[in-house]
Design a protein around this motif. Structure first.
Motif, mmCIF file in Angstrom:
data_model
loop_
_atom_site.group_PDB
_atom_site.id
_atom_site.type_symbol
_atom_site.label_atom_id
_atom_site.label_comp_id
_atom_site.label_asym_id
_atom_site.label_seq_id
_atom_site.Cartn_x
_atom_site.Cartn_y
_atom_site.Cartn_z
ATOM 1 N N GLU A 210 11.657 -92.906 52.108
ATOM 2 C CA GLU A 210 13.018 -93.325 52.459
ATOM 3 C C GLU A 210 13.186 -94.832 52.311
ATOM 4 N N VAL A 211 12.175 -95.582 52.719
ATOM 5 C CA VAL A 211 12.216 -97.043 52.595
ATOM 6 C C VAL A 211 12.233 -97.447 51.123
ATOM 7 N N VAL A 212 11.363 -96.835 50.341
ATOM 8 C CA VAL A 212 11.271 -97.162 48.919
ATOM 9 C C VAL A 212 12.571 -96.802 48.197
ATOM 10 N N ALA A 213 13.139 -95.650 48.528
ATOM 11 C CA ALA A 213 14.340 -95.170 47.850
ATOM 12 C C ALA A 213 15.524 -96.120 48.014
ATOM 13 N N LYS A 214 15.517 -96.908 49.073
ATOM 14 C CA LYS A 214 16.622 -97.827 49.342
ATOM 15 C C LYS A 214 16.537 -99.118 48.537
ATOM 16 N N ARG A 215 15.405 -99.369 47.920
ATOM 17 C CA ARG A 215 15.252 -100.610 47.169
ATOM 18 C C ARG A 215 16.164 -100.601 45.943
ATOM 19 N N GLN A 216 16.756 -101.744 45.667
ATOM 20 C CA GLN A 216 17.671 -101.838 44.529
ATOM 21 C C GLN A 216 16.969 -101.512 43.225
ATOM 22 N N SER A 217 15.712 -101.916 43.103
ATOM 23 C CA SER A 217 14.953 -101.658 41.880
ATOM 24 C C SER A 217 14.814 -100.167 41.618
ATOM 25 N N VAL A 218 14.661 -99.403 42.678
ATOM 26 C CA VAL A 218 14.504 -97.951 42.566
ATOM 27 C C VAL A 218 15.840 -97.309 42.217
ATOM 28 N N GLN A 219 16.873 -97.713 42.911
ATOM 29 C CA GLN A 219 18.198 -97.150 42.659
ATOM 30 C C GLN A 219 18.657 -97.416 41.224
ATOM 31 N N LEU A 220 18.416 -98.623 40.729
ATOM 32 C CA LEU A 220 18.804 -98.960 39.365
ATOM 33 C C LEU A 220 18.013 -98.152 38.344
ATOM 34 N N ALA A 221 16.701 -98.018 38.575
ATOM 35 C CA ALA A 221 15.862 -97.276 37.633
ATOM 36 C C ALA A 221 16.267 -95.807 37.573
ATOM 37 N N MET A 222 16.518 -95.225 38.725
ATOM 38 C CA MET A 222 16.886 -93.812 38.749
ATOM 39 C C MET A 222 18.262 -93.587 38.124
ATOM 40 N N LYS A 223 19.151 -94.538 38.311
ATOM 41 C CA LYS A 223 20.471 -94.424 37.673
ATOM 42 C C LYS A 223 20.349 -94.571 36.165
ATOM 43 N N ASP A 224 19.563 -95.540 35.708
ATOM 44 C CA ASP A 224 19.375 -95.751 34.277
ATOM 45 C C ASP A 224 18.763 -94.526 33.590
ATOM 46 N N GLU A 225 17.929 -93.795 34.319
ATOM 47 C CA GLU A 225 17.263 -92.634 33.727
ATOM 48 C C GLU A 225 18.057 -91.341 33.937
#
Length: 203
Positions: A184-199
Motif C-alpha cells: 500500500e505504501v509503495v503503490a502510493k508513490r508517484q513513480s509507481v503510479q506513473l509507471a503503471m499508467k504508462d504501461e
C-alpha cells in the motif's frame, strides 16, 4: 536510456526506478509471445535471452537481469536514498534482490510457463506462500518502513511487482498483512503510479 518492457512484467520494477531517479528515458514495448518490439524489431537481436527487462544504456550497450539493472539504476539517484553506495546496506539490498529473483520470481513464473490445475496448482500456491512467509516474518520483526532501512529502494519495487501477479493467477495474498501494508505504501508513490499508467495497468 531505453527500457524494453512488457506491461506488468518484472520490467515494471525498472520502470519504477527510472521514474524515481528522474532521468530522461524511452520505453519500447515487447510482445513476449512473438518476441518483437512495438517498432517491429526482432527482440532476440536486442536481448538474445528473449525476456525483459533489457536496458539500453547507450546505443548497442545493453544490460539485462533485474539483479543488475535495478542496482545500476538506483545508484544514479541524486539523493542517494535508493541504494547505499557500499557496505552492508548495499549488500542487504543485493541479498533481497537475489532472493526475489531466484526464489519468489521463479515460484510465480511456473504459472506463466504452463497451465496448472488441481493438486499441481495448489502445490504451486503453497510454494509462493512459503517464500512470501519469509518476507512476512522479516517485516514483522524489523522496525523499518521498507525492506532495507527506512528508504524505498529497488527491492521494494521488485517485491511490489512480483506480488501484483497474485491477482492474475488467483493467489490469495490477503493472509500476508505486513506485505500488504508495504504494498500500500509503495503503490502510493508517484513513480509507481506513473509507471503503471504508462504501461496501461491503471487508468
Amino acid at each position: 536510456m531505453k527500457l524494453y518492457y512488457s506491461p506488468g512484467a518484472c520490467s515494471l520494477a525498472a520502470h519504477i526506478i527510472l521514474n524515481e531517479i528522474n532521468v530522461d528515458f524511452d520505453l519500447e514495448r515487447v510482445d513476449l509471445s512473438s518476441h518483437t518490439t512495438e517498432k517491429g524489431r526482432d527482440y532476440y537481436e536486442i536481448n538474445s535471452k528473449g525476456y525483459v527487462p533489457a536496458l539500453e544504456i547507450n546505443p548497442g550497450l545493453i544490460l539485462t537481469e533485474n539483479v543488475a539493472v535495478l542496482p545500476f539504476l538506483a545508484q544514479h539517484d541524486p539523493k542517494q536514498d535508493l541504494i547505499p553506495p557500499s557496505g552492508l546496506g548495499r549488500a542487504k539490498v543485493l541479498e533481497w534482490l537475489g532472493y526475489l529473483n531466484s526464489e519468489v520470481h521463479d515460484a510465480y513464473a511456473v504459472f506463466f510457463s504452463q497451465k496448472l490445475e488441481g493438486e499441481a496448482k495448489q502445490r504451486a500456491y503453497a510454494e509462493i506462500d512459503r517464500l512470501l512467509q519469509y518476507v512476512e516474518d522479516y517485516l514483522a520483526e524489523v522496525d523499518t518502513d521498507y525492506l532495507v532501512d527506512d528508504n524505498f529502494g529497488p527491492a521494494d519495487a521488485y517485491l511490489f511487482v512480483l506480488t501484483n501477479w497474485s491477482a492474475g493467477i488467483g493467489h490469495d495474498l490477503s493472509k500476508f498483512k505486513e506485505i500488504n501494508e508495504l504494498r500500500e505504501v509503495v503503490a502510493k508513490r508517484q513513480s509507481v503510479q506513473l509507471a503503471m499508467k504508462d504501461e496501461g495497468l491503471v487508468d
